[in-house]
Enzyme design. Sequence first.
Site, PDB file in Angstrom:
ATOM      1  N   LYS A 117       0.866  -1.180   0.000  1.00  0.00           N
ATOM      2  CA  LYS A 117       0.000   0.000   0.000  1.00  0.00           C
ATOM      3  C   LYS A 117       0.889   1.212   0.000  1.00  0.00           C
ATOM      4  CE  LYS A 117      -4.544   0.549   0.328  1.00  0.00           C
ATOM      5  NZ  LYS A 117      -5.506  -0.503  -0.070  1.00  0.00           N
TER       6      LYS A 117
HETATM    7  N1  GLU Z   1      -7.140  -0.189  -3.296  1.00  0.00           N
HETATM    8  C1  GLU Z   1      -7.865  -1.384  -3.583  1.00  0.00           C
HETATM    9  C2  GLU Z   1      -7.900  -2.302  -2.375  1.00  0.00           C
HETATM   10  O1  GLU Z   1      -7.806  -1.845  -1.260  1.00  0.00           O
HETATM   11  C3  GLU Z   1      -7.375  -2.082  -4.844  1.00  0.00           C
HETATM   12  C4  GLU Z   1      -5.952  -2.526  -4.834  1.00  0.00           C
HETATM   13  C5  GLU Z   1      -5.458  -3.002  -6.194  1.00  0.00           C
HETATM   14  O2  GLU Z   1      -6.252  -3.135  -7.111  1.00  0.00           O
HETATM   15  O3  GLU Z   1      -4.259  -3.221  -6.292  1.00  0.00           O
HETATM   16  O4  GLU Z   1      -8.118  -3.478  -2.480  1.00  0.00           O
END
Ligand code: GLU
Length: 427
Positions: A117
Site C-alpha cells: 500500500k
Molecule cells: N485499493 C484497492 C484495495 O484496497 C485495490 C488494490 C489493487 O487493485 O491493487 O483493495
Amino acid sequence: MHATATATPPVQTSGARALSAAIEQFDAAADHLSLEPGLRAILRVPKRELTVRFPVRLDDGSVQVFQGYRVQHNVARGPAKGGLRFHPDTDINDVRALAMWMTWKCALVGVPFGGAKGGVTCDPSSMSVTELEALTRRFATELEPFIGPDSDIPAPDVGTSAQTMAWIVDTVSMHRGYSIPGIVTGKPIAIGGSVGRADATGQGALYTIEDAAGRIGLDLRGARVAVQGFGNVGEATARLLYDAGARVIAITDVNGGATNPEGLDVPFLRRHLEEHGTVAGAPGTSRISNDELFALDLDILVLAALEGQITAANAGTVRARIIAEAANGPVNPDADPILHDRGIFVVPDILCNAGGVIVSYFEWAQNRAAIAWTLDEINERMRHQILRAAGDLWDRAAADGISQRLAAHVIAVERVAEATRLRGLYP
Ligand code: GLU
C-alpha cells in the site's frame, strides 16, 4: 509528597489503531494455526518500507513539502500489489496496516500477488487539479525505483482515481522512453485499463452480498440497505444494490448523509453529490449522521468508508442482519465479539472488497498478454473467483467453529505461510 498526575491517555492516530487491529487479527490467525515462531516473526511485520518527503509548487507559487509512503508487506506469492491513498489521515502506520490486509486479501482470493500500500498525507479536496497532477508526478518519480510490473504494482484507493494512475503511467513512461502501462492498474481504458475495473470493488461486494443473503435466506429485492461512504466503492455498491432491487434507505458521504425510509434514488443522489459536494440536503431526503445510519433497522449495512468505524462503543447499536465490509478494516477487533453475539452475518473486508484487486489482476494479465477481455468475461471470471473464495471461507468457519473474520485470516495466513516455507530462507 507525590504529585497526582492527571493521566492523559496517549493520543492514538487512526493509523496506529488500524495497525494494531491488523496485528491483532494476524495474531489470532497465527494462534489458531499454531504458526511456528519464525514464520510468525516474518509475517507480522512489513518486508520493505519507503518514506519520502518531496516539494510541490502550489498554484499560488509557494512550495509545500509532502510526505509519502510505500510499504510492501509480503511478496512470497508474487509481486507486491495495492493502492495509493491520498488522505489527511494517511500515515506510515495506516499504510502498514493496509499493506498487510492486501497480502491476506490476495492470498484469500487466489490472485498471484503479495501485499503493498502507499499514500501521501494530503487533502485532495483542498487541492486544484494542477496541484494534484504535480504532486502525483513527483510522488511517482520518488516511487519509481520501488515499483514496476514485476515488482510492485499500485492502483487507485481513497482519494485517487484512474486519472491519478494515468499521470503515473505517463511520468514513468517519460523517464523510461517507452510506454509502460503495466506499472499500475486501475488506469483509464484508453491507455490500457480494463473494462469493469472502475466498478469492480462494488461489483465484487454485490456478489458477496448476494451470496451472504442467500445463506441467511434474505431476498435482496426490497431488502433495506444503508451505505456508509459514497466514493469509488460506496457509490458503485449502492448503485448496483439499487439496480438489483434493494431498497437503499440511507447513504452518508464525507460531508453528510441522506435518508428516506421509502428508498433513495441512488443515481439522483450521485448527480446531487457531483453538483453540491454531498448527498445531504437532496430533495425528498432527511439528513442523517454516520452513527444514526449504523443504528437503523436494516437488512444490510454496507461499510464503504474508512477504517475503525464500528467499535465496541457503537457495535451494540447495529441492527443489520448482514454487515458487508466494502472498505478496508471498517470494523475494529473489539467490535467483532459484540457483532457475533448479535448474530450478525459479517462479510469480512478481505473478501467483500476483493473484486477491485481481482480485476486489477485481470488488467495486469491483459496488459502482459496484450489482449482485452469483454465486460462479461471480466465479471464472470471475477464472480467465479470471489465466490470460490467465499465458499472456502464459509466452509472453513463451519469446519473449525470460528468466526468468518478469523476464517478469512486463517486461510490467507496459511497460504502465505505455505509459500514462505516452500521458498525457504535465503541464503
Ligand atoms: N485499493 C484497492 C484495495 O484496497 C485495490 C488494490 C489493487 O487493485 O491493487 O483493495
